[in-house]
Design a protein around this motif. Sequence first.
Motif, PDB file in Angstrom:
ATOM      1  N   LYS A 173       0.715  -1.230  -0.053  1.00 40.46           N
ATOM      2  CA  LYS A 173      -0.038  -0.125  -0.092  1.00 40.46           C
ATOM      3  C   LYS A 173       0.688   1.255  -0.038  1.00 40.46           C
ATOM      4  N   PHE A 174       2.008   1.155   0.715  1.00 42.44           N
ATOM      5  CA  PHE A 174       3.046   2.293   0.701  1.00 42.44           C
ATOM      6  C   PHE A 174       4.352   1.900  -0.078  1.00 42.44           C
ATOM      7  N   GLY A 175       4.251   1.112  -0.792  1.00 40.83           N
ATOM      8  CA  GLY A 175       5.394   0.594  -1.643  1.00 40.83           C
ATOM      9  C   GLY A 175       6.275   0.049  -0.778  1.00 40.83           C
ATOM     10  N   GLN A 176       7.586   0.214  -0.995  1.00 39.13           N
ATOM     11  CA  GLN A 176       8.678  -0.283  -0.300  1.00 39.13           C
ATOM     12  C   GLN A 176       8.494  -0.053   1.217  1.00 39.13           C
ATOM     13  N   ALA A 177       7.978   1.125   1.426  1.00 35.99           N
ATOM     14  CA  ALA A 177       8.343   1.746   2.786  1.00 35.99           C
ATOM     15  C   ALA A 177       7.128   0.856   3.763  1.00 35.99           C
ATOM     16  N   SER A 178       6.192   0.106   3.313  1.00 39.72           N
ATOM     17  CA  SER A 178       5.386  -0.717   4.147  1.00 39.72           C
ATOM     18  C   SER A 178       5.787  -2.240   3.718  1.00 39.72           C
ATOM     19  N   ALA A 179       6.753  -2.364   3.227  1.00 41.03           N
ATOM     20  CA  ALA A 179       7.333  -3.918   2.935  1.00 41.03           C
ATOM     21  C   ALA A 179       7.249  -4.703   4.397  1.00 41.03           C
ATOM     22  N   LYS A 180       7.838  -3.642   5.373  1.00 40.62           N
ATOM     23  CA  LYS A 180       7.620  -4.234   6.735  1.00 40.62           C
ATOM     24  C   LYS A 180       6.680  -3.349   7.508  1.00 40.62           C
ATOM     25  N   VAL A 181       5.869  -3.791   8.367  1.00 41.82           N
ATOM     26  CA  VAL A 181       5.061  -3.000   9.217  1.00 41.82           C
ATOM     27  C   VAL A 181       5.323  -3.226  10.732  1.00 41.82           C
ATOM     28  N   VAL A 182       5.259  -2.135  11.617  1.00 42.24           N
ATOM     29  CA  VAL A 182       5.441  -2.030  12.885  1.00 42.24           C
ATOM     30  C   VAL A 182       3.755  -2.271  13.480  1.00 42.24           C
ATOM     31  N   VAL A 183       3.653  -3.143  14.309  1.00 45.20           N
ATOM     32  CA  VAL A 183       2.170  -3.045  14.685  1.00 45.20           C
ATOM     33  C   VAL A 183       2.511  -2.666  16.377  1.00 45.20           C
ATOM     34  N   GLU A 184       1.682  -1.814  16.785  1.00 39.97           N
ATOM     35  CA  GLU A 184       2.047  -1.133  18.251  1.00 39.97           C
ATOM     36  C   GLU A 184       0.874  -1.012  19.113  1.00 39.97           C
ATOM     37  N   GLN A 185       1.013  -0.961  20.476  1.00 42.76           N
ATOM     38  CA  GLN A 185       0.080  -0.673  21.321  1.00 42.76           C
ATOM     39  C   GLN A 185      -0.375   0.739  21.343  1.00 42.76           C
ATOM     40  N   TYR A 186      -1.696   1.043  21.379  1.00 40.73           N
ATOM     41  CA  TYR A 186      -2.047   2.338  21.453  1.00 40.73           C
ATOM     42  C   TYR A 186      -1.750   2.937  22.591  1.00 40.73           C
ATOM     43  N   LEU A 187      -0.938   4.384  22.736  1.00 41.63           N
ATOM     44  CA  LEU A 187      -0.955   5.049  24.031  1.00 41.63           C
ATOM     45  C   LEU A 187      -1.991   6.165  24.027  1.00 41.63           C
ATOM     46  N   GLU A 188      -2.442   6.178  25.135  1.00 41.52           N
ATOM     47  CA  GLU A 188      -3.533   7.212  25.572  1.00 41.52           C
ATOM     48  C   GLU A 188      -2.834   8.446  26.202  1.00 41.52           C
ATOM     49  N   GLY A 189      -2.907   9.649  25.741  1.00 45.08           N
ATOM     50  CA  GLY A 189      -2.218  10.572  26.684  1.00 45.08           C
ATOM     51  C   GLY A 189      -2.206  12.129  25.611  1.00 45.08           C
ATOM     52  N   VAL A 190      -1.183  12.648  25.997  1.00 44.65           N
ATOM     53  CA  VAL A 190      -1.126  14.090  25.309  1.00 44.65           C
ATOM     54  C   VAL A 190      -0.004  14.171  24.757  1.00 44.65           C
ATOM     55  N   GLU A 191       0.055  14.592  23.435  1.00 47.19           N
ATOM     56  CA  GLU A 191       1.476  14.493  22.662  1.00 47.19           C
ATOM     57  C   GLU A 191       2.217  15.982  22.954  1.00 47.19           C
ATOM     58  N   LEU A 192       3.670  15.707  22.834  1.00 39.38           N
ATOM     59  CA  LEU A 192       4.517  16.990  22.597  1.00 39.38           C
ATOM     60  C   LEU A 192       5.561  16.692  21.805  1.00 39.38           C
ATOM     61  N   SER A 193       6.362  17.625  21.399  1.00 35.97           N
ATOM     62  CA  SER A 193       7.728  17.461  20.915  1.00 35.97           C
ATOM     63  C   SER A 193       8.782  17.916  21.762  1.00 35.97           C
ATOM     64  N   VAL A 194       9.622  17.190  21.726  1.00 32.78           N
ATOM     65  CA  VAL A 194      11.102  17.386  22.328  1.00 32.78           C
ATOM     66  C   VAL A 194      12.161  17.573  21.327  1.00 32.78           C
ATOM     67  N   PHE A 195      12.916  18.570  21.414  1.00 28.78           N
ATOM     68  CA  PHE A 195      13.806  18.630  20.326  1.00 28.78           C
ATOM     69  C   PHE A 195      15.342  18.851  21.039  1.00 28.78           C
ATOM     70  N   VAL A 196      16.374  17.795  20.606  1.00 24.83           N
ATOM     71  CA  VAL A 196      17.622  18.000  21.250  1.00 24.83           C
ATOM     72  C   VAL A 196      18.619  18.349  20.085  1.00 24.83           C
ATOM     73  N   LEU A 197      19.724  19.170  20.382  1.00 26.98           N
ATOM     74  CA  LEU A 197      20.766  19.075  19.535  1.00 26.98           C
ATOM     75  C   LEU A 197      21.871  18.353  20.013  1.00 26.98           C
ATOM     76  N   THR A 198      22.672  17.479  19.291  1.00 26.33           N
ATOM     77  CA  THR A 198      23.444  16.647  19.806  1.00 26.33           C
ATOM     78  C   THR A 198      24.832  16.726  19.120  1.00 26.33           C
ATOM     79  N   ASP A 199      26.026  16.639  19.815  1.00 24.80           N
ATOM     80  CA  ASP A 199      27.178  16.522  19.058  1.00 24.80           C
ATOM     81  C   ASP A 199      27.701  14.843  19.216  1.00 24.80           C
ATOM     82  N   GLY A 200      26.676  14.244  19.627  1.00 22.05           N
ATOM     83  CA  GLY A 200      26.981  12.559  19.703  1.00 22.05           C
ATOM     84  C   GLY A 200      27.415  12.055  21.190  1.00 22.05           C
TER      85      GLY A 200
END
Length: 436
Positions: free
Chosen positions: A181-208
């Motif tokens: 359905k999504f071409g090569q991108a969905s040749a493998k599919v991750v099936v995961e548990q649904y998480l109930e909550g509030v989303e947020l984005s955390v950004f990190v700058l790293t040098d490794g």
Amino acid sequence: MNILLIGSGGREHAMACRIAGSNRCSTLFVAPGNAGTAHVDGCRNVNVDPMDFEALRQVVLENDVKMVVVGPEAPLVGGVADYFAASADLRDVMVIGPGREGAQLEGSKDFAKRFMQRHNIPTAAYRSFTADQAQEAAVFLSTLKAPYVLKADGLAAGKGVLIIDSLEEAQRELRAMLQGKFGQASAKVVVEQYLEGVELSVFVLTDGKHYKILPTAKDYKRIGEGDTGLNTGGMGSVSPVHFADKRFMQKVEERIVAPTVRGLSRDGIGYKGFIFAGLMAVTDKATGEMDPYVIEYNVRMGDPETESVFPRITSDVVELFEHTWRGTLHQVDLTVDQRAAACVMMVAGGYPEHYVKGKQITGVEDVKESMVFHAGTSRGTDGSLLTAGGRVLCVTSLSESVPAALLKSYQELAKISWEDCYFRRDIGQDLLKMMI
Ligand code: AMP
Ligand code: GLY
């Protein structure tokens, strides 16, 4: 020094303002940029495709560029940093963005899940399946509770995640994904548990090895108010996120950021660039406390989170990037404007489905109290500003609180118009309700 920024969206316009504003930057080239970046003092658009590494190389060599900042994920997953590292004449160019291996954190959901499991980073329970395991996948799915979360392993232009209520439909979609359905991108599919909550984005700058945690943000992905309708590239964002208080962020750092950076290093993956952890804050029923779980990693800044996060960074970002390249990020401070930021995205009517480009935009020059970042714009032959994408403009304001910043953005945005323009009127409202 001369710097090259790769990308063409609102994220890149917001980054360009900070990079070109640094006194360490002489000329900032943006490949390909947009009508907004063309207008930033010290900025020059170059008409080069972010995936055309040879053409990027020419820009770098011809203009004595010393630093390359990569905005979007596709060139990173495609190996732009490796391409530079492998060329004798480009090796010393400071590329801000991970190599192909590190970029797998975003390029492969299965890679990211295995990484988190290996390094004990909290995330939803999961299993991955390929087409020859379709039967097993169906059985596994039936052991989970609704809603069902199906993720195409590879990059699928933000469309590869399905959340489905009915088991029957989930079984059908899972089969369709494994069958391409999504071409090569969905040749493998991750099936995961649904998480109930509030989303947020955390950004990190790293040098490794060392890292800086940037201001938190929340974005609004759905087209409709009340988080309804189709997913988009993002309809607005606010920063900071009030519930990400000191205690919560301590958990984020201890459970997620530090183990992620350490994990990369232990796995032998050099990483100089941004890590964007999409988190779910899940309330623990026993303690009533919020705990962070990783929904996904991205290997770049978020869009439109950057449009509210970057204006809050008061440090010299070029200096931060230089330390990132040298591995000395611990030697420099990250300073942040304590005011809040809110951005509202103005989009073409019909987006994210069919929409028309080339509409004339008026009123941008009347905006005085807010910043206007261009996402999809171009100039007509007569110099007029035209829509050139689904997401067109993003209006960002800084103020003493998120509600005040939102109010300012909505007031200023009312000065801008074009035929059939649309925006969500409820950016940030869910957070304001939580605060009451
Ligand atoms: P992603 O492309 O991984 O960011 O997923 C797109 C959206 O799907 C996320 O922003 C979440 O809103 C939602 N999502 C993904 N994984 C989960 C999950 N395990 N539980 C709940 N929602 C999820
Ligand atoms: N705002 C989400 C993203 O950039 O993927």
